[in-house]
Scaffold this motif. Structure first.
Motif, PDB file in Angstrom:
ATOM      1  N   ALA A  79      -0.036  -0.177   3.191  1.00 24.36           N
ATOM      2  CA  ALA A  79       0.616  -1.434   3.531  1.00 24.36           C
ATOM      3  C   ALA A  79      -0.356  -2.267   4.343  1.00 24.36           C
ATOM      4  O   ALA A  79      -1.346  -1.753   4.868  1.00 24.36           O
ATOM      5  N   TYR A  80      -0.062  -3.555   4.455  1.00 27.76           N
ATOM      6  CA  TYR A  80      -0.851  -4.395   5.356  1.00 27.76           C
ATOM      7  C   TYR A  80       0.028  -4.818   6.523  1.00 27.76           C
ATOM      8  O   TYR A  80       1.241  -4.946   6.393  1.00 27.76           O
ATOM      9  N   SER A  81      -0.609  -5.034   7.676  1.00 22.05           N
ATOM     10  CA  SER A  81       0.146  -5.427   8.861  1.00 22.05           C
ATOM     11  C   SER A  81      -0.814  -5.883   9.944  1.00 22.05           C
ATOM     12  O   SER A  81      -1.919  -5.350  10.069  1.00 22.05           O
ATOM     13  N   SER A  82      -0.373  -6.845  10.762  1.00 23.71           N
ATOM     14  CA  SER A  82      -1.182  -7.267  11.903  1.00 23.71           C
ATOM     15  C   SER A  82      -0.980  -6.352  13.096  1.00 23.71           C
ATOM     16  O   SER A  82      -1.681  -6.483  14.096  1.00 23.71           O
ATOM     17  N   VAL A 103      -3.860  -1.603   6.137  1.00 25.18           N
ATOM     18  CA  VAL A 103      -4.875  -2.657   6.110  1.00 25.18           C
ATOM     19  C   VAL A 103      -4.509  -3.670   7.182  1.00 25.18           C
ATOM     20  O   VAL A 103      -3.404  -4.221   7.188  1.00 25.18           O
ATOM     21  N   MET A 104      -5.445  -3.922   8.103  1.00 21.62           N
ATOM     22  CA  MET A 104      -5.190  -4.826   9.221  1.00 21.62           C
ATOM     23  C   MET A 104      -6.260  -5.913   9.276  1.00 21.62           C
ATOM     24  O   MET A 104      -7.438  -5.629   9.028  1.00 21.62           O
ATOM     25  N   PRO A 105      -5.894  -7.151   9.611  1.00 24.29           N
ATOM     26  CA  PRO A 105      -6.907  -8.183   9.831  1.00 24.29           C
ATOM     27  C   PRO A 105      -7.835  -7.776  10.968  1.00 24.29           C
ATOM     28  O   PRO A 105      -7.391  -7.161  11.951  1.00 24.29           O
ATOM     29  N   LYS A 122      -4.752   5.982   8.487  1.00 26.66           N
ATOM     30  CA  LYS A 122      -6.084   5.483   8.167  1.00 26.66           C
ATOM     31  C   LYS A 122      -6.044   3.964   8.251  1.00 26.66           C
ATOM     32  O   LYS A 122      -5.199   3.329   7.625  1.00 26.66           O
ATOM     33  N   VAL A 123      -6.935   3.361   9.044  1.00 28.64           N
ATOM     34  CA  VAL A 123      -6.945   1.914   9.246  1.00 28.64           C
ATOM     35  C   VAL A 123      -8.135   1.290   8.519  1.00 28.64           C
ATOM     36  O   VAL A 123      -9.275   1.723   8.698  1.00 28.64           O
ATOM     37  N   VAL A 124      -7.860   0.296   7.686  1.00 27.14           N
ATOM     38  CA  VAL A 124      -8.884  -0.470   6.967  1.00 27.14           C
ATOM     39  C   VAL A 124      -8.814  -1.904   7.463  1.00 27.14           C
ATOM     40  O   VAL A 124      -7.752  -2.532   7.426  1.00 27.14           O
ATOM     41  N   LEU A 125      -9.947  -2.453   7.928  1.00 26.67           N
ATOM     42  CA  LEU A 125      -9.976  -3.805   8.475  1.00 26.67           C
ATOM     43  C   LEU A 125     -10.469  -4.804   7.438  1.00 26.67           C
ATOM     44  O   LEU A 125     -11.357  -4.498   6.637  1.00 26.67           O
ATOM     45  N   THR A 126      -9.909  -6.010   7.454  1.00 28.95           N
ATOM     46  CA  THR A 126     -10.332  -7.081   6.552  1.00 28.95           C
ATOM     47  C   THR A 126     -10.753  -8.300   7.359  1.00 28.95           C
ATOM     48  O   THR A 126     -10.146  -8.636   8.379  1.00 28.95           O
ATOM     49  N   ASP A 127     -11.781  -8.983   6.880  1.00 25.86           N
ATOM     50  CA  ASP A 127     -12.255 -10.227   7.483  1.00 25.86           C
ATOM     51  C   ASP A 127     -11.802 -11.373   6.583  1.00 25.86           C
ATOM     52  O   ASP A 127     -12.224 -11.468   5.428  1.00 25.86           O
ATOM     53  N   HIS A 128     -10.937 -12.231   7.094  1.00 28.84           N
ATOM     54  CA  HIS A 128     -10.305 -13.236   6.238  1.00 28.84           C
ATOM     55  C   HIS A 128     -10.989 -14.594   6.259  1.00 28.84           C
ATOM     56  O   HIS A 128     -10.644 -15.473   5.459  1.00 28.84           O
ATOM     57  N   GLY A 129     -11.940 -14.795   7.155  1.00 28.00           N
ATOM     58  CA  GLY A 129     -12.639 -16.075   7.195  1.00 28.00           C
ATOM     59  C   GLY A 129     -11.689 -17.239   7.386  1.00 28.00           C
ATOM     60  O   GLY A 129     -10.879 -17.231   8.322  1.00 28.00           O
ATOM     61  N   GLU A 135      -2.881 -12.965   3.380  1.00 35.52           N
ATOM     62  CA  GLU A 135      -3.236 -12.986   1.961  1.00 35.52           C
ATOM     63  C   GLU A 135      -4.401 -12.044   1.673  1.00 35.52           C
ATOM     64  O   GLU A 135      -4.385 -11.293   0.690  1.00 35.52           O
ATOM     65  N   VAL A 136      -5.419 -12.084   2.527  1.00 35.80           N
ATOM     66  CA  VAL A 136      -6.590 -11.234   2.337  1.00 35.80           C
ATOM     67  C   VAL A 136      -6.213  -9.761   2.520  1.00 35.80           C
ATOM     68  O   VAL A 136      -6.604  -8.896   1.725  1.00 35.80           O
ATOM     69  N   ALA A 137      -5.438  -9.472   3.557  1.00 33.86           N
ATOM     70  CA  ALA A 137      -5.032  -8.088   3.813  1.00 33.86           C
ATOM     71  C   ALA A 137      -4.146  -7.560   2.686  1.00 33.86           C
ATOM     72  O   ALA A 137      -4.265  -6.396   2.278  1.00 33.86           O
ATOM     73  N   ALA A 138      -3.263  -8.423   2.160  1.00 32.19           N
ATOM     74  CA  ALA A 138      -2.396  -8.003   1.072  1.00 32.19           C
ATOM     75  C   ALA A 138      -3.203  -7.689  -0.184  1.00 32.19           C
ATOM     76  O   ALA A 138      -2.910  -6.716  -0.900  1.00 32.19           O
ATOM     77  N   GLU A 139      -4.214  -8.493  -0.470  1.00 36.64           N
ATOM     78  CA  GLU A 139      -5.067  -8.239  -1.627  1.00 36.64           C
ATOM     79  C   GLU A 139      -5.771  -6.886  -1.505  1.00 36.64           C
ATOM     80  O   GLU A 139      -5.856  -6.123  -2.471  1.00 36.64           O
TER      81      GLU A 139
END
Length: 333
Positions: A79-82, A103-105, A122-129, A135-139
């Motif tokens: 899942a994604y979440s802040s 997945v977290m921003p 398990k935490v996966v970080l995304t950089d959304h610019g 949207e980026v985390a959901a993808e």
């Protein structure tokens, strides 16, 4: 597209009968100080900040995980979440022995990232610019689901998440009865809408005379705008809010259907109001609230709703904030 189903009262009660085995009964605190400050007859605060994992999110997460097939549970979920759903889902997964990937921003609060990992996720970080971070985390979450065969869960746009969060409302209503009170007005924070979806349905079914107010940060009033216009609307990208857990740009289909059925209306609060509410909660209620968790209290003070002589319930949704950030917000209040 088929409209999402709106959980019935029996559905909410069934979910609560399960989730209550894994959650705490958070208190319903009456505050004479709040009544005096606002002119209300009685004010009650439901501090979900005292729930396991620091927010209401474990309620919906636990119920949703209980709906998985044996095969899905064995493979795990993503899942994604802040932050708060991340912690609630991680805690629920740990309790049920289900692997969780979140997945977290990259700009999600560090305290929330660390707590999520602390529950074994398990935490996966995304950089959304410059893009919307959800949207980026959901993808990325969808990609992980496809690549690894994990069940993809949505943090709020799921009727079962709505049903699970409804336990906070059922619990509050039981506590009001025990205190000989009936709520005239309920203030509840809104991000994507999972919490207010469930809570508003509980009050709609069991306390239909209660006026239900959804509280959003300025610039992120997707639910209020959608309710006003009768269809889901997406807010344009704009400045951030300190209420990081309420920064959804639009409500989910399932929560929107629920709050529309429950007759909710929306208002907004400023960051300055959230800071003042955090300070009041700490000094007068002895509660540590994150900005998102203080939004409803901010609305009680500054939302423009006349509560004179009324009995009011305020849902304080979470307390996941680092000491450094908490002190900064209090100092700026």
């Amino acid at each position: 597209m088929t409209a999402p189903f709106v959980p019935t009262l029996d559905h909410l009660k069934k979910a609560y009968s399960v989730t209550s085995q894994a959650t705490q009964i958070t208190p319903l605190l009456e505050s004479a100080a709040l009544a005096k400050e606002t002119g209300a007859a009685r004010v009650f605060v439901k501090p979900e900040s005292l729930q396991w994992a620091g927010s209401f999110k474990i309620r919906g997460a636990y119920w949703r995980l209980k709906q998985l097939s044996a095969d899905e549970a064995a493979r795990g979920v993503v899942a994604y979440s802040s932050g708060n759903f991340a912690q609630g889902l991680a805690a629920a997964g740990q309790a049920l022995g289900i692997p969780v990937t979140i997945v977290m921003p990259v700009d999600a609060p560090a305290a929330k990232r660390e707590a999520t990992a602390g529950y074994g996720a398990k935490v996966v970080l995304t950089d959304h610019g410059d893009r919307a971070r959800e949207e980026v985390a959901a993808e990325r979450a969808r990609q992980i689901s496809n690549d690894e065969g994990l069940a993809l869960l949505h943090p709020f746009d799921d009727p079962e998440i709505v049903a699970g969060q409804g336990g906070a409302g059922i619990e509050a209503l039981d506590q009001l009865i025990a205190k000989g009170a009936e709520a005239d007005i309920l203030f509840c924070p809104v991000g994507g809408g999972g919490l207010i979806g469930g809570v508003s349905l509980a009050f709609h079914y069991l306390s239909p005379a209660t006026e239900i107010i959804g509280v959003e940060p300025e610039g992120f009033n997707g639910m209020g705008s959608s309710l006003a216009h009768g269809a889901i609307e997406t807010m344009p990208l704009g400045p951030k809010s300190i209420c990081d857990g309420l920064m959804a740009r639009k409500p989910g289909d399932a929560p929107f259907a629920a709050v529309k059925a429950a007759g909710v209306r929306g208002i907004t609060v400023t960051d300055a109001s959230a800071r003042r509410a955090m300070k009041f909660a700490f000094e007068r209620l002895k509660l540590v609230l994150e900005p998102s968790g203080a939004a409803s209290l901010a609305a009680l003070f500054d939302g423009g709703i006349d509560v004179s002589g009324k009995t009011v319930v305020v849902v304080a949704s979470g307390g996941n904030v680092s000491l450094a950030d908490f002190m900064k917000h209090i100092a700026d209040a």
